[in-house]
Design a protein around this motif. Structure first.
Motif, PDB file in Angstrom:
ATOM      1  N   VAL A 204      63.504 -33.867 -31.533  1.00 51.65           N
ATOM      2  CA  VAL A 204      62.528 -33.319 -32.481  1.00 51.65           C
ATOM      3  C   VAL A 204      62.096 -31.925 -32.042  1.00 51.65           C
ATOM      4  N   CYS A 207      64.802 -29.305 -32.831  1.00 53.73           N
ATOM      5  CA  CYS A 207      64.955 -29.068 -34.273  1.00 53.73           C
ATOM      6  C   CYS A 207      63.804 -28.261 -34.860  1.00 53.73           C
ATOM      7  N   THR A 208      62.657 -28.258 -34.193  1.00 53.27           N
ATOM      8  CA  THR A 208      61.494 -27.536 -34.703  1.00 53.27           C
ATOM      9  C   THR A 208      61.265 -26.214 -33.987  1.00 53.27           C
ATOM     10  N   ALA A 247      64.181 -31.045 -40.876  1.00 52.94           N
ATOM     11  CA  ALA A 247      64.905 -32.204 -41.410  1.00 52.94           C
ATOM     12  C   ALA A 247      66.375 -31.879 -41.636  1.00 52.94           C
ATOM     13  N   ALA A 250      68.152 -31.730 -38.372  1.00 54.76           N
ATOM     14  CA  ALA A 250      68.380 -33.064 -37.826  1.00 54.76           C
ATOM     15  C   ALA A 250      69.652 -33.689 -38.400  1.00 54.76           C
ATOM     16  N   LEU A 272      63.409 -37.872 -38.356  1.00 52.66           N
ATOM     17  CA  LEU A 272      63.103 -36.486 -38.686  1.00 52.66           C
ATOM     18  C   LEU A 272      63.818 -36.054 -39.973  1.00 52.66           C
TER      19      LEU A 272
END
Length: 540
Positions: A204, A207-208, A247, A250, A272
């Motif tokens: 997570v 990915c962010t 998202a 992911a 996610l």
């Protein structure tokens, strides 16, 4: 935007601004321009102005796009992916980017690259910049500092130099020397991860986070694979570095995880990706054993609940569409040769187009009707004299594209032909609807729809500044659908009834696409095979 040299340029840099615009519009100038001297703020402001500024009034040449690619903190891999995205090509490595730029038609652009001295890998990026300039296909203006190894590498190339230290401006030279001594990403031994805290084992978090920082941390840090997350990221990073939601990132990462990945990664990434328009059904990547990776993909097809997967040999593997497990004995071309395209016929025969453009049929389990055998034999004889470049089949017809842009539909009652493209036809597909039709794609970046015996549709189904790589149309549970793979790595899925579409970028170059009867999208690449399901989100 157009305007004078003054425009909103930084104060005191009118001569340098004029020199840069002159370099941009001079067809005989070197493809590389180095901006040196003066304070860092002045150089960065000048390059930002250049990226946003138009050509001189009255310029006859159509302006090339100016793409600003800041290099501070970047590694060579991240810089290559960013440049590839700006130029509209797919490249897994800096070397692939250089080859793609040298051999394909890219976007007409000038790359504006500030802060080379502050990059994480300035020398490696300088090598990449020099090779791109040597291709002669793209212009690059680079902010650098004299006396650094990266400047030495670039100054050995043929280049225009714009020096902000005019008239022996010793104050500016002293400022540049101070900048060289500052601690920057390329001049410190501290690991990048330690200086820009990102939990590289947390799916997570990566990915962010800023994807270019994550790329630099993975590429320049220790070799810890982070449970498979690092290798997955580096496999598909060109897509991950694009502007998109966590998202969507992911989903891309899920499609690149190998079967040895930490089992905790997939549930976290699925959660996610809940709001993404795609769901990963299964994926097979290089090194997977259960079930095994089928190898590099050159062509795909679907027949019932099985996938046909052709690669770099004379073999076609059969896989279950539900889970990619082996689903029967492999097929082989009767006379050998790499397979360029394949087309399952409704009677169970699989038609193969080899790399020389010849047709090679592989019989199915049941005897073929004599009239179909005669048709196939006639088409094969034609292609020995006039090689094909693309292949499809529907009941009673074999469809072939050629290198001159025409599509030929061979049927039981004769042949229909249409000149649909400018340049080589790269893909054709046919669909059995109430009124059967076909779609073709070409090097000219268009996808066109045609009912043999009628005039082609005047407007293309799709058109982009990239060549079409692969097409597959099918009547699915979602209605008639068309999958398109483009040379810049984009995959599109068009709903032909509603004219809506969904897009996906897996990261590496895409070699083939296929649709399963239940509407799943299969994407084939050199090091991966991926199956995606649509989620109930509104397509564009």
């Amino acid at each position: 935007m157009t305007g004078s040299v003054r425009g909103d340029r930084p104060a005191g840099t009118e001569a340098e601004a004029a020199a840069l615009l002159g370099w941009l519009t001079d067809p005989e100038a070197p493809r590389l321009c180095l901006v040196v001297g003066g304070p860092r703020r002045g150089k960065s402001a000048l390059l930002s102005w250049l990226a946003a500024h138009g050509t001189r009034p009255g310029a006859r040449r159509r302006r090339a796009a100016r793409e600003l690619v800041p290099l501070a903190g970047q590694c060579a891999l991240g810089a290559a992916w960013t440049i590839a995205n700006r130029l509209g090509v797919a490249a897994r490595t800096p070397g692939e980017l250089v080859r793609a730029v040298a051999t394909t038609e890219t976007r007409r652009a000038a790359l504006v690259l500030p802060d080379l001295h502050a990059a994480a890998e300035p020398e490696a990026i300088a090598e990449l910049v020099g090779e791109l300039a040597a291709s002669g296909r793209v212009r690059l203006v680079v902010e650098t500092c004299t006396g650094t190894p990266s400047y030495a590498l670039l100054s050995d190339r043929r280049a225009t130099v714009v020096d902000l230290d005019r008239d022996e401006d010793t104050a500016g030279a002293a400022q540049e020397a101070a900048e060289r001594s500052e601690s920057g990403p390329g001049e410190t031994s501290a690991p990048y991860e330690a200086r820009h805290a990102v939990d590289l084992a947390d799916p997570v978090a990566v990915c962010t986070a800023d994807p270019l920082r994550v790329t630099t941390a993975y590429a320049t840090g220790p070799g810890d694979d982070r449970g498979g997350l690092r290798s997955a990221w580096l496999r598909v990073g060109q897509s991950l570095c694009r502007d998109q939601s966590p998202a969507d990132r992911a989903v891309v990462l899920l499609g690149a995880l190998g079967d040895e990945a930490d089992p905790r990664l997939r549930p976290a990434l699925r959660a996610l990706a809940a709001d993404a328009p795609w769901r990963v059904r299964w994926t097979r990547v290089r090194g997977d054993l259960t079930p095994p990776w089928p190898g590099p993909v050159t062509a795909l097809g679907a027949i019932g609940d099985r996938l046909l997967v052709a690669g770099t040999t004379d073999e076609v593997r059969l896989l279950g569409a539900a889970d990619a497990t082996p689903a029967g004995a492999s097929l082989r071309t009767p006379s050998g040769g790499r397979i360029k395209a394949l087309a399952p016929a409704p009677d169970g025969t699989v038609l193969l187009l080899d790399e020389r453009g010849r047709l090679q049929p592989v019989p199915g389990p049941a005897p073929r009707p004599p009239y179909l055998e005669r048709l196939t034999t006639a088409v094969a004889a034609t292609l020995t004299r006039h090689p094909g470049s693309a292949l499809a089949a529907i009941s009673g017809s074999v469809v072939v594209g050629d290198r001159l842009g025409s599509v030929h539909a061979f049927g039981l009652t004769g042949i229909h032909q249409a000149a649909l493209h400018s340049g080589r036809v790269t893909a054709v597909t046919a669909i059995e609807t109430a009124t059967p039709f076909l779609c073709s794609g070409g090097l000219d970046g268009t996808v066109r729809r045609w009912i043999p015996g009628q005039d082609p549709d005047p407007a293309p189904v799709a058109e982009r500044r990239a060549a079409v790589v692969s097409l597959h149309a099918a009547e699915t549970a979602e209605g008639p659908s068309l999958a398109i793979a483009w040379a810049d790595g984009l995959v599109e899925l068009h709903d032909l009834d509603t004219r809506s579409r969904r897009t996906f970028r897996p990261g590496p170059p895409v070699r083939a696409v296929a649709l399963t009867p239940d509407g799943a999208l299969v994407v084939g690449m050199d090091e991966g095979l991926l199956c995606l399901d649509r989620t109930p989100h509104q397509a564009r």
